[in-house]
Scaffold this active site. Sequence first.
Site, short mmCIF file in Angstrom:
data_model
loop_
_atom_site.label_atom_id
_atom_site.label_comp_id
_atom_site.label_asym_id
_atom_site.label_seq_id
_atom_site.Cartn_x
_atom_site.Cartn_y
_atom_site.Cartn_z
N ASP A 38 -17.25 23.23 -12.78
CA ASP A 38 -16.77 24.42 -11.87
C ASP A 38 -16.93 23.93 -10.45
OD1 ASP A 38 -19.38 24.28 -11.66
OD2 ASP A 38 -19.64 26.49 -12.16
N HIS A 244 -5.37 -1.60 1.31
CA HIS A 244 -5.88 -0.25 1.15
C HIS A 244 -7.31 -0.36 0.79
CE1 HIS A 244 -1.64 1.21 0.13
NE2 HIS A 244 -1.87 1.01 1.52
N ASP A 261 -8.72 1.77 9.98
CA ASP A 261 -7.58 2.63 10.02
C ASP A 261 -8.07 3.66 9.58
OD1 ASP A 261 -5.18 3.68 9.25
OD2 ASP A 261 -4.47 2.11 8.21
N ASP A 272 -3.25 9.07 12.76
CA ASP A 272 -3.36 7.84 11.96
C ASP A 272 -3.13 6.74 12.84
OD1 ASP A 272 -2.98 5.59 10.13
OD2 ASP A 272 -0.93 6.27 9.40
N HIS A 355 4.04 -5.60 4.87
CA HIS A 355 4.06 -4.20 5.10
C HIS A 355 5.07 -3.72 5.99
CE1 HIS A 355 1.34 -3.31 8.40
NE2 HIS A 355 0.61 -4.14 7.60
N HIS A 359 5.81 4.50 9.47
CA HIS A 359 6.35 5.69 8.85
C HIS A 359 6.18 6.77 9.41
CE1 HIS A 359 2.10 6.53 8.34
NE2 HIS A 359 1.83 5.59 8.29
N HIS A 366 1.82 10.19 5.52
CA HIS A 366 3.20 9.57 5.22
C HIS A 366 4.03 10.41 5.23
CE1 HIS A 366 1.26 5.56 3.53
NE2 HIS A 366 1.11 5.62 4.79
N GLU A 393 2.72 0.15 13.63
CA GLU A 393 1.74 -0.52 12.87
C GLU A 393 1.90 -1.94 12.54
OE1 GLU A 393 0.20 1.07 9.27
OE2 GLU A 393 1.41 2.68 9.53
N TYR A 397 -2.33 -10.89 8.24
CA TYR A 397 -3.19 -10.89 7.44
C TYR A 397 -3.27 -12.19 6.51
CZ TYR A 397 -2.11 -6.03 7.92
OH TYR A 397 -1.88 -4.98 8.48
N ARG A 414 -4.57 -5.25 12.40
CA ARG A 414 -3.47 -4.26 12.68
C ARG A 414 -3.59 -3.44 13.76
NH1 ARG A 414 -3.45 -2.62 7.81
NH2 ARG A 414 -4.70 -0.85 7.69
N GLU A 416 -2.32 0.12 15.41
CA GLU A 416 -1.48 1.13 14.81
C GLU A 416 -1.64 2.27 15.73
OE1 GLU A 416 -2.43 2.91 11.22
OE2 GLU A 416 -0.39 3.94 11.02
N1 GLY Z 1 -3.40 4.91 7.09
C1 GLY Z 1 -2.27 4.81 6.10
C2 GLY Z 1 -1.12 4.08 6.88
O1 GLY Z 1 -1.48 3.56 8.10
O2 GLY Z 1 -0.01 4.16 6.67
MN MN Z 2 0.04 4.39 9.12
MN MN Z 3 -3.08 3.90 9.01
#
Ligand code: GLY
Ligand code: MN
Ligand code: MN
Length: 448
Positions: A38, A244, A261, A272, A355, A359, A366, A393, A397, A414, A416
């Site tokens: 619960d 991820h 991130d 983000d 990638h 986004h 997202h 971003e 890698y 990265r 971003e």
């Molecule tokens: N943190 C998720 C992305 O950068 O898309």
């Molecule tokens: Mn992002």
């Molecule tokens: Mn991110």
Amino acid sequence: MMPAGAVHADRRARVLAQMQPGAVAVLGTAPEVMRNGDSPYPYRHDSYFYYLSGFTEPDSVLVLVAALDARPARAILFCRAKDPDHEIWDGFRYGPDAARTAFGFDEAYPVDELDHRMVGMLSNAPALYYAPGHSAALDAQITGWLRGVRALGRTGVTAPATTHHLLVLLDEMRLLKDAHEVELMARAGAISAAAHARAMRATRPGMIEYEIEAELLHEFRRNGAQAPAYSSIVASGPNACVLHYIANDRRILDGELVLIDAGCEVDGYAGDITRTYPANGRFTAPQRTLYELVLRAQAAALAAVRPGQRYSGIHEAAVQVLTEGMLELGLLDQRKVGSIDDAIDTRAFARFYMHGTGHWIGMDVHDVGVYRNLTLSDKPSRALQPGMALTVEPGIYVRPADGVPEEYWNIGIRIEDDVVVTDTGARILTDGVPKDVAEIEAWMKAAR
Ligand code: GLY
Ligand code: MN
Ligand code: MN
């Protein structure tokens, strides 16, 4: 700026103005989900529902009835009834009367009355707008209402002849952020940036990744952010090459980079941000080389954010810079992949940059919104408009492999930021944390 209630009422009015006269729209919020037994997960409202209501209690449904002839449009909230016994255990709930006043609805009723009232409201309505597949439970309920209306057929009542996908309409609205949303996103961006700055200052070789994650969470919460907008990534050394990675349980070694991130959610809106920095405060030569390449790619991508530019142009700008760098540094072998244009055409760069460059961002990290112009037959990438919000971003890698210069092995980088398209270019919402090499090194030195 409009008060919060007026902002949501204005959005409802804009939906109503796009509906067929006399049509009915139905939209529920998210269900409560049990973690085990619960004990529930922390509750998070549905983004679409919140967008049109500002209301954050579970068990709520919004109904809109479009104007028809002399009958004015109505916005109706169904929510939990007041319940003093439950409120002792679970806290305050508005109840229909207070919610109607506080959130500016025309009518409000206990959610227990939904089934009964909906059969009446759908009787003789020409069309129904809802979100098929968004909630299996509400879909089943709607089917029941429609069956109930059809059962009244012999009395002369008609059921809606048409259904429309409500989210198609809402996705377009959510894609263009209004001033109220940009304000909240700027707060989410500023708090997220402060958290990254705190993490950067706190980092020392020998710490475990989750200790840095704790610094992020501390800064989010002490500034009033309700939660992280997504699971924070604190990735040291080779973990930065796992896109991820969220385990955050490895010891950070001297000489490694740390990729973070992370972003918070403030009043329903996400930040983000990614930053990558050396654990000991000084980049090694190979780390610095790759870092400056990604930074140049980000600058090129950010420069491409302006009204009229195609969404895909941002990615293309980043890929151009990154691919050029990969060839120069020997990550890509010109004898094997050919010229820059060849390496782009064949996507040879994707071995190290797999990638997209961003986004949409908004209530969902997202965020919703189609990326293509569906009104044209070849569905080209969509042109940017003022009010669209997106992340930029790029990254690189490098996993260990034959033929890849060893000095770059296990480096993942990265960078971003979150931006809103303005009339002339872009407003960066997340610039409160450094990203130039010299600035990062100076900051980290000052923190020691
Ligand atoms: N943190 C998720 C992305 O950068 O898309
Ligand atoms: Mn992002
Ligand atoms: Mn991110």
